[in-house]
Design a protein around this motif. Structure first.
Motif, PDB file in Angstrom:
ATOM      1  N   PRO A 262       0.813  -1.228   0.000  1.00 50.82           N
ATOM      2  CA  PRO A 262       0.000   0.000   0.000  1.00 50.82           C
ATOM      3  C   PRO A 262       0.844   1.275   0.000  1.00 50.82           C
ATOM      4  O   PRO A 262       0.465   2.271  -0.623  1.00 50.82           O
ATOM      5  N   ILE A 263       1.996   1.245   0.677  1.00 55.97           N
ATOM      6  CA  ILE A 263       2.886   2.403   0.648  1.00 55.97           C
ATOM      7  C   ILE A 263       3.478   2.560  -0.748  1.00 55.97           C
ATOM      8  O   ILE A 263       3.552   3.671  -1.295  1.00 55.97           O
ATOM      9  N   GLY A 264       3.898   1.443  -1.346  1.00 54.61           N
ATOM     10  CA  GLY A 264       4.396   1.489  -2.715  1.00 54.61           C
ATOM     11  C   GLY A 264       3.337   1.999  -3.678  1.00 54.61           C
ATOM     12  O   GLY A 264       3.624   2.824  -4.555  1.00 54.61           O
ATOM     13  N   ASP A 265       2.087   1.541  -3.510  1.00 51.54           N
ATOM     14  CA  ASP A 265       1.000   2.023  -4.369  1.00 51.54           C
ATOM     15  C   ASP A 265       0.769   3.515  -4.165  1.00 51.54           C
ATOM     16  O   ASP A 265       0.480   4.244  -5.124  1.00 51.54           O
ATOM     17  N   SER A 266       0.889   3.980  -2.940  1.00 49.82           N
ATOM     18  CA  SER A 266       0.727   5.414  -2.671  1.00 49.82           C
ATOM     19  C   SER A 266       1.774   6.212  -3.438  1.00 49.82           C
ATOM     20  O   SER A 266       1.471   7.247  -4.057  1.00 49.82           O
ATOM     21  N   ASN A 267       3.008   5.756  -3.398  1.00 48.99           N
ATOM     22  CA  ASN A 267       4.081   6.455  -4.112  1.00 48.99           C
ATOM     23  C   ASN A 267       3.919   6.354  -5.626  1.00 48.99           C
ATOM     24  O   ASN A 267       4.202   7.317  -6.356  1.00 48.99           O
ATOM     25  N   ARG A 268       3.456   5.195  -6.104  1.00 45.55           N
ATOM     26  CA  ARG A 268       3.209   5.062  -7.543  1.00 45.55           C
ATOM     27  C   ARG A 268       2.072   5.989  -7.981  1.00 45.55           C
ATOM     28  O   ARG A 268       2.140   6.619  -9.048  1.00 45.55           O
TER      29      ARG A 268
END
Length: 282
Positions: A262-268
């Protein structure tokens, strides 16, 4: 001659701006490569920015605790009342751990709310439901009444913590939950706070808590409200109200594989909306 030079320079500038706008538009209209199974991103006018499986009903784990907080605050129960963690607050479903020792830890209702929302403590959430007028069963009934009143027609709650996989919703209903929860100043304060120290024991021993959403401690992010969640059946989840590229957005990520997804998706998502290169990561 100067007019021709100025005209040529203006033409070049126009071409450059047009090209930049085209690149940005192409970047934003592309694939942000989000990994969560269900995603919904809406702006504050309710316009859809991105959606994927947004009506798939799934367990929502500790996202539940936003509803728990609203029901506590709606009840009008005194926030300065002191509550001691009891045996009934022990998690016997998943045996999750808590540093709030049974029969010893005492916090105000406000502090229990803060710990519930910020660090997702399950005993704190159970204690809030147990001390509701009529007890835990009435509390869960109130959670479901609130969901129906908000128009969350596909959402059901079975406990106050989210440990029960019968707590189910979908991304569209959860945007409604975000927007309702954002109307409560204490919920915004708690869920956007990075750290908290409480003193639940008679000997003054401090307990330090950190927000389970690391983005609230990241200076490159503006997070107004957030909540994480995880149980095996739900995967890793994150909902939040944030600002990206000058736009206030309500964001839901559900059923992600991997704690950091979810953190990676937020940054993406941020990279995509900012017109920059999509970042790598889980």
């Amino acid at each position: 001659m100067r007019r021709n030079s100025a005209g040529a320079a203006g033409l070049l500038l126009l071409v450059a701006l047009t090209s930049a706008a085209t690149v940005t538009a192409q970047t934003i209209s592309g694939d942000p490569q989000l990994r969560s199974a269900s995603v919904l991103v809406l702006d504050e006018q309710g316009r859809q920015v991105y959606a994927k499986n947004s009506r798939a009903v799934k367990p929502i784990a500790s996202i539940t605790k936003l509803m728990t907080a609203m029901v506590v605050l709606d009840s009008g129960a005194p926030l300065d009342a002191r509550i001691t963690i009891a045996e009934a607050d022990r998690d016997r479903l998943r045996n999750s751990r808590s540093r709030l020792r049974i029969g010893e830890a005492t916090l105000t209702r406000r502090e229990l709310l803060m710990v519930t929302l910020m660090s997702s403590d399950n005993r704190a959430a159970a204690a809030l439901a147990r001390t509701h007028p009529g007890g835990t069963d009435r509390f869960v009934e109130a959670m479901n009444r609130k969901a129906q009143a908000l128009g969350m027609a596909d959402t059901r709650f079975a406990d106050s913590s989210g440990l029960d996989n019968r707590n189910r919703s979908h991304a569209e209903d959860l945007v409604t939950l975000i927007r309702a929860a954002a109307r409560y100043p204490l919920i915004r304060e708690a869920t956007a706070r990075g750290e908290l120290t409480v003193y639940p024991y008679a000997d003054g021993t401090p307990l330090e808590y950190r927000n389970t959403n690391s983005l609230v401690r990241n200076p490159t992010w503006t997070v107004e409200l957030s909540k994480t969640g995880f149980i095996n059946e739900a995967g890793h989840c994150l909902v939040m109200r944030t600002e990206i590229a000058g736009r206030r957005l309500d964001v839901v990520f559900l059923d992600a594989v991997g704690k950091l997804t979810p953190i990676g998706d937020s940054n993406r998502l941020k990279s995509w909306l900012s017109g920059t290169e999509v970042v790598a990561g889980r």
